[in-house]
Motif scaffolding. Sequence first.
Motif, PDB file in Angstrom:
ATOM      1  N   LEU A 178     -20.727  35.259  21.343  1.00 25.41           N
ATOM      2  CA  LEU A 178     -21.784  34.247  21.249  1.00 25.41           C
ATOM      3  C   LEU A 178     -22.579  34.192  22.543  1.00 25.41           C
ATOM      4  CD1 LEU A 178     -20.030  31.244  19.468  1.00 25.41           C
ATOM      5  CD2 LEU A 178     -21.874  32.666  18.562  1.00 25.41           C
ATOM      6  N   PHE A 182     -26.408  34.973  22.906  1.00 28.39           N
ATOM      7  CA  PHE A 182     -27.298  33.863  23.246  1.00 28.39           C
ATOM      8  C   PHE A 182     -28.129  34.216  24.477  1.00 28.39           C
ATOM      9  CE2 PHE A 182     -24.814  30.058  21.251  1.00 28.39           C
ATOM     10  CZ  PHE A 182     -25.095  30.568  19.995  1.00 28.39           C
ATOM     11  N   ASP A 296     -23.925  24.899  24.657  1.00 29.97           N
ATOM     12  CA  ASP A 296     -24.570  25.589  23.542  1.00 29.97           C
ATOM     13  C   ASP A 296     -23.671  25.753  22.327  1.00 29.97           C
ATOM     14  OD1 ASP A 296     -25.770  26.642  26.268  1.00 29.97           O
ATOM     15  OD2 ASP A 296     -27.335  26.751  24.720  1.00 29.97           O
ATOM     16  N   ILE A 334     -16.371  26.800  14.949  1.00 29.13           N
ATOM     17  CA  ILE A 334     -17.464  26.990  15.890  1.00 29.13           C
ATOM     18  C   ILE A 334     -18.485  25.908  15.616  1.00 29.13           C
ATOM     19  CG2 ILE A 334     -19.281  28.541  16.678  1.00 29.13           C
ATOM     20  CD1 ILE A 334     -17.616  30.877  15.590  1.00 29.13           C
ATOM     21  N   PHE A 335     -18.743  25.083  16.614  1.00 26.95           N
ATOM     22  CA  PHE A 335     -19.726  24.020  16.426  1.00 26.95           C
ATOM     23  C   PHE A 335     -20.942  24.240  17.297  1.00 26.95           C
ATOM     24  CE2 PHE A 335     -15.766  21.738  15.195  1.00 26.95           C
ATOM     25  CZ  PHE A 335     -16.134  21.479  13.874  1.00 26.95           C
ATOM     26  N   LEU A 336     -22.093  24.212  16.659  1.00 30.01           N
ATOM     27  CA  LEU A 336     -23.366  24.123  17.369  1.00 30.01           C
ATOM     28  C   LEU A 336     -23.817  22.689  17.147  1.00 30.01           C
ATOM     29  CD1 LEU A 336     -25.029  27.360  15.932  1.00 30.01           C
ATOM     30  CD2 LEU A 336     -23.541  27.136  17.913  1.00 30.01           C
ATOM     31  N   LYS A 337     -24.892  22.320  17.751  1.00 30.18           N
ATOM     32  CA  LYS A 337     -25.303  20.935  17.532  1.00 30.18           C
ATOM     33  C   LYS A 337     -25.718  20.734  16.065  1.00 30.18           C
ATOM     34  CE  LYS A 337     -30.241  20.640  18.566  1.00 30.18           C
ATOM     35  NZ  LYS A 337     -30.614  22.070  18.674  1.00 30.18           N
ATOM     36  N   ASP A 338     -25.917  21.846  15.370  1.00 29.65           N
ATOM     37  CA  ASP A 338     -26.420  21.755  14.003  1.00 29.65           C
ATOM     38  C   ASP A 338     -25.348  21.589  12.931  1.00 29.65           C
ATOM     39  OD1 ASP A 338     -29.266  22.479  14.745  1.00 29.65           O
ATOM     40  OD2 ASP A 338     -28.118  24.129  15.591  1.00 29.65           O
ATOM     41  N   ASN A 339     -24.107  21.809  13.279  1.00 30.73           N
ATOM     42  CA  ASN A 339     -23.083  21.635  12.241  1.00 30.73           C
ATOM     43  C   ASN A 339     -21.947  20.731  12.706  1.00 30.73           C
ATOM     44  OD1 ASN A 339     -22.079  23.523  14.047  1.00 30.73           O
ATOM     45  ND2 ASN A 339     -20.916  24.630  12.514  1.00 30.73           N
ATOM     46  N   PRO A 341     -19.603  17.718  12.657  1.00 28.86           N
ATOM     47  CA  PRO A 341     -19.177  16.776  11.618  1.00 28.86           C
ATOM     48  C   PRO A 341     -19.520  15.357  12.054  1.00 28.86           C
ATOM     49  CG  PRO A 341     -17.289  17.556  12.865  1.00 28.86           C
ATOM     50  CD  PRO A 341     -18.479  18.305  13.384  1.00 28.86           C
TER      51      PRO A 341
ATOM     52  N   ALA B 170     -26.422  21.642   6.664  1.00 30.09           N
ATOM     53  CA  ALA B 170     -25.880  22.003   7.976  1.00 30.09           C
ATOM     54  C   ALA B 170     -25.692  23.513   8.080  1.00 30.09           C
ATOM     55  CB  ALA B 170     -24.548  21.285   8.213  1.00 30.09           C
ATOM     56  N   ARG B 173     -29.029  24.972   8.813  1.00 32.33           N
ATOM     57  CA  ARG B 173     -29.391  24.659  10.204  1.00 32.33           C
ATOM     58  C   ARG B 173     -28.635  25.566  11.168  1.00 32.33           C
ATOM     59  NH1 ARG B 173     -31.869  19.738  11.167  1.00 32.33           N
ATOM     60  NH2 ARG B 173     -31.043  19.830  13.279  1.00 32.33           N
ATOM     61  N   THR B 174     -27.371  25.738  10.887  1.00 31.43           N
ATOM     62  CA  THR B 174     -26.546  26.578  11.748  1.00 31.43           C
ATOM     63  C   THR B 174     -27.046  28.011  11.744  1.00 31.43           C
ATOM     64  OG1 THR B 174     -24.664  25.185  11.211  1.00 31.43           O
ATOM     65  CG2 THR B 174     -24.189  27.330  12.177  1.00 31.43           C
ATOM     66  N   ARG B 181     -31.217  31.897  18.417  1.00 36.95           N
ATOM     67  CA  ARG B 181     -30.651  32.202  19.732  1.00 36.95           C
ATOM     68  C   ARG B 181     -30.306  33.675  19.880  1.00 36.95           C
ATOM     69  NH1 ARG B 181     -27.454  27.062  21.790  1.00 36.95           N
ATOM     70  NH2 ARG B 181     -28.245  25.544  20.312  1.00 36.95           N
ATOM     71  N   PHE B 182     -29.835  34.267  18.807  1.00 38.12           N
ATOM     72  CA  PHE B 182     -29.522  35.694  18.882  1.00 38.12           C
ATOM     73  C   PHE B 182     -30.782  36.494  19.180  1.00 38.12           C
ATOM     74  CE2 PHE B 182     -25.435  35.862  16.048  1.00 38.12           C
ATOM     75  CZ  PHE B 182     -24.757  35.135  17.012  1.00 38.12           C
ATOM     76  N   ARG B 329     -12.283  17.556   4.461  1.00 40.34           N
ATOM     77  CA  ARG B 329     -13.624  18.013   4.798  1.00 40.34           C
ATOM     78  C   ARG B 329     -13.604  19.533   4.907  1.00 40.34           C
ATOM     79  NH1 ARG B 329     -16.500  14.561   8.431  1.00 40.34           N
ATOM     80  NH2 ARG B 329     -14.543  14.555   9.570  1.00 40.34           N
ATOM     81  N   TYR B 331     -15.107  22.762   6.249  1.00 39.34           N
ATOM     82  CA  TYR B 331     -16.024  23.236   7.269  1.00 39.34           C
ATOM     83  C   TYR B 331     -16.638  24.563   6.862  1.00 39.34           C
ATOM     84  CZ  TYR B 331     -14.223  19.781  10.553  1.00 39.34           C
ATOM     85  OH  TYR B 331     -13.880  18.623  11.171  1.00 39.34           O
ATOM     86  N   ILE B 332     -17.824  24.799   7.407  1.00 33.84           N
ATOM     87  CA  ILE B 332     -18.428  26.120   7.279  1.00 33.84           C
ATOM     88  C   ILE B 332     -17.733  27.023   8.280  1.00 33.84           C
ATOM     89  CG2 ILE B 332     -20.544  27.437   7.504  1.00 33.84           C
ATOM     90  CD1 ILE B 332     -21.849  24.460   7.602  1.00 33.84           C
ATOM     91  N   ILE B 334     -17.728  30.247  10.539  1.00 35.59           N
ATOM     92  CA  ILE B 334     -18.684  31.180  11.105  1.00 35.59           C
ATOM     93  C   ILE B 334     -17.920  32.407  11.550  1.00 35.59           C
ATOM     94  CG2 ILE B 334     -20.409  31.571  12.897  1.00 35.59           C
ATOM     95  CD1 ILE B 334     -20.779  28.537  13.065  1.00 35.59           C
ATOM     96  N   LEU B 336     -18.035  36.159  13.231  1.00 38.78           N
ATOM     97  CA  LEU B 336     -18.661  37.292  13.918  1.00 38.78           C
ATOM     98  C   LEU B 336     -17.664  38.431  13.746  1.00 38.78           C
ATOM     99  CD1 LEU B 336     -19.575  35.474  17.256  1.00 38.78           C
ATOM    100  CD2 LEU B 336     -20.897  35.616  15.156  1.00 38.78           C
TER     101      LEU B 336
END
Lengths: 345, 345
Positions: A178, A182, A296, A334-339, A341, B170, B173-174, B181-182, B329, B331-332, B334, B336
């Motif tokens: 990441l 990034f 990030d 993995i949490f970004l500000k977009d996902n 909870p 979400a 968004r993620t 960013r990539f 809950r 979670y998504i 992610i 890599l």
Amino acid sequence: MRPTVHDIAAAAGVSLATVDRVLNQRAGVRKVTRDRVEQAIERIGYVRDVAAANLAKSRKYPFVFILPSGDNSFMRGLEAEVHAAMARGPLERMVISIVKVPAFDAEALVAALDEVRATAPAGVAVVAVESPEVIAAVNRLRADRIPVVTLVSDLAGSARDHFAGVDNVAAGRTAASLLGRFLGGRPGPIAVLAGSMLVRDHRERLDGFRAVMDEDFPGHTLLPVIEGQDDPVLTEKLVGEALAASPGTVGIYSLGAGNRGLIAALKQRKDAPPVCVIAHELTRHTRAALNEGLIDAVLNQDAGHEVRSAVRVLKAKADGAAVIGAQERIYIDIFLKDNLPFDEG
Amino acid sequence: MRPTVHDIAAAAGVSLATVDRVLNQRAGVRKVTRDRVEQAIERIGYVRDVAAANLAKSRKYPFVFILPSGDNSFMRGLEAEVHAAMARGPLERMVISIVKVPAFDAEALVAALDEVRATAPAGVAVVAVESPEVIAAVNRLRADRIPVVTLVSDLAGSARDHFAGVDNVAAGRTAASLLGRFLGGRPGPIAVLAGSMLVRDHRERLDGFRAVMDEDFPGHTLLPVIEGQDDPVLTEKLVGEALAASPGTVGIYSLGAGNRGLIAALKQRKDAPPVCVIAHELTRHTRAALNEGLIDAVLNQDAGHEVRSAVRVLKAKADGAAVIGAQERIYIDIFLKDNLPFDEG
DNA sequence: GAAAATTTGAGGTACGTAAATCAGAAAATT
DNA sequence: AATTTTCTGATTTACGTACCTCAAATTTTC
């Protein structure tokens, strides 16, 4: 209708008492009779009704969780989750207790394991410290046929039944991947912040991180690892100094628990060029920092999942039942500000 | 020892029969007596032993899963997970059955829901299709006090008890955040590949994706959404054409299930400048593409988690027990190439 | 072939709850 | 006060399994 012990008796042409002797491996059954009963069980597809059996036996499942004491906030969160499991326990005849042991103290852990062993629990979950003596103590439990699950921190080389935790090498690799992406080719050194290199989790994360950085992003040099001992004040000081010493630093990987200090240090240099930060463990602080853009990405291991998984596995092992592998694998979140909870921290 | 019904009787100074009448809300108990019993229950902290009660009642939990038919590979994976749950079911007195309904056919779904309702199951899990008629049909189930869990695809505005699935906004968004960013500032348009914009999941993902792209990465234009109908051949053709038409394309977000076609199209342009690709659902194909570097990240919803969660929630609701929010809950995930789990796929 | 040892059968009680019956007590209605 | 109605108690059976006892049948041993 599911077949019962009566059906076995009828199918095998023996009495209930004999079926019972076979099922509960009591003595006094000839080999031929035993075989006949076992074949009948197989043939009619009998499965013991564990609920009824437990009722008859008034069975309890005394489980012991051995956790490190101290003020590590992740560990305290873990303990809270164990307490939650404790509260739900009675519904499933589980009686969970907690034994606390000084962190990173192999000797104390061995003593605790042996003490727990003497109480003959139905299962033990332990945050392991790596040492041959601990391995031996765990193996003594296993020799007594007591199921053992390592929690958060595994114990390689031991006979533990299961590890309820994340793959920390993969976590480190993911962090590197990441961070490298990034940065998108922006050159400059990268700082690594750890709690202590004496902990296996941290070493593994660093190993994974190093491997991917060297392989996929050789352009970045890694600065010497900062060991902040998970202490906010010390960490803030060390990070501040490191950034001052290497002003071109473009990225930080925080693989331990010293995030409060890190965040404080980051806030002090608002005007400076942006640094890409990957941290571990979603807490109130890292969550806020994510939202503010100071951090990030956050890699997280869900303590609640780990505890619930440990409990499920212990119960299954105690019953001699199968474990659902996929269910018990703990993924790195993995949490970004977009996902992020919604609630809790 | 946990208190039993006998303890209630003793504490309230009534007979067992009366306790039973109160506990199982049978008629023939005066208000005052009922209150006295309830106070005793409260006071001594009685909790019904569900296992013993189920034994006495010979209780079964007939659960029905209503799934779309068709060859959508995610849905077939989901069905496999339901079959796995089915096999484990009897251990906990659950009898799970599957009803298949043509995909995206609200009318057929309504008919199925009403048919299922007539069999008075202990709970229903359904992959919802959005329509007022479906909402009404779900509400009819709820009116019969039958627990309903929506699976994968939620039904906003209905009285369903729970949604076992991910937050698709979400997820979108993620995806945008990762992709943006990539790309690290590398300019150029971005292509979006969907199955069909008629599905709520896909629309939500696109909404989330658009929102973050517009907000955080306004430099990139989004090309018109390619609708590949989750068909490999059509998708390959459309993606190939789109990339040819916009040779400067730097990123692709594949939010549907048409990944085989996408991967084929990507392989055809090996020599072309690299494109950053984010896709959904970890399958054999996307896993291979991740490892080869054709895809940069895969967002995944774990069908096994979703099914097991749905089952747990249905059981809890059927028993009138509490649901552990954090546990349920989804979670998504992610992925890599650095944190791929070992087996299956 | 008798005595001893082993194996098997028959039956009961228990676990905690559900569900039923029936008799007796208490309340409400006349 | 007598009758009807409503409430409560006592008791039983059942669910599927565990565990116990005692007697009867079978096998082994000498």
